[in-house]
Design an enzyme around this catalytic site. Structure first.
Site: not given
Ligand SMILES: [Zn+2]
Length: 213
Positions: A13, A88, A127, A160, A171
């Site tokens: 995204k 959301r 990542r 992260r 998540r």
């Protein structure tokens, strides 16, 4: 045209938004940035949101909705906006529709990036983010020139907290639970792109052709 992007974390995204901003001169609204700005400027909504965020709670819908409305009104962003991370919930989606209709606008299309969970898990766990400039790398597909440090400023690259394996699973689960009612709600406005093994260029072309933008 106003667009909403839906898709698992790591589905692309962010990359797609950057493309829309650059090529189609659209504006990107990040609710994360909105929260931060309101908190920094100590607005009433910011202070309310802060209480929830600090105690690790979900910010109630009405606060988020008011923040978004406020931002759109102040900047006159009734058109040409990319919604990402908001709405959301179906409640937020309805509130946004009502607000836009009252202002002679609408959310035109919802782009759903359909991608295999395996692919995003792989992306997220590889990542790395620069601790200083926030540039994003990937151990496998976009490695820095020198291992562990940023190409731009030589600062340390970190994983992260969100991207730790135990948090990735949570998540994805939360995202799926939140998104499926939204897919039902938006129903005929959904433009589904199955990204599969397509590269980002192919994906972007599919969307531009499909939406005629
Ligand atoms: Zn950096």
């Amino acid at each position: 045209m106003n667009l909403l992007l839906l898709g698992l974390p790591g589905s692309g995204k962010g990359t797609f938004s950057e493309h829309l901003e650059k090529e189609k001169k659209m504006l990107h609204m990040s609710t994360g940035d909105l929260f931060r700005k309101n908190i920094d400027n100590k607005t009433k909504l910011g202070l309310d949101a802060k209480k929830y965020l600090e105690s690790g709670k979900y910010v109630p819908d009405h606060i988020t909705i008011d923040m978004v409305k406020d931002y759109i009104k102040k900047n006159n962003y009734f058109d040409n906006l990319i919604y990402d991370g908001f709405p959301r919930t179906v409640f937020q989606a309805q509130a946004l529709d009502d607000f836009l209709i009252e202002n002679n606008s609408k959310l035109d299309k919802v782009i759903y990036i359909d991608i295999q969970e395996e692919i995003v898990v792989n992306r997220l766990k590889n990542r790395l983010v620069c601790s200083k400039c926030q540039s994003i790398y990937n151990k496998k597909t976009k490695a820095p020139l020198k291992e562990g440090v940023c190409d731009f400023d030589g600062e340390k690259l970190l994983t992260r907290k969100d991207d730790l394996p135990e948090n990735i699973a949570i998540r994805l689960q939360v995202y799926k639970e939140q998104t499926s009612p939204l897919l039902d709600y938006y129903n005929e406005r959904i433009f589904n792109v199955n990204i599969g093994d397509h590269n980002i260029e192919e994906f972007i072309k599919t969307v531009y052709d499909g939406l005629k933008i």
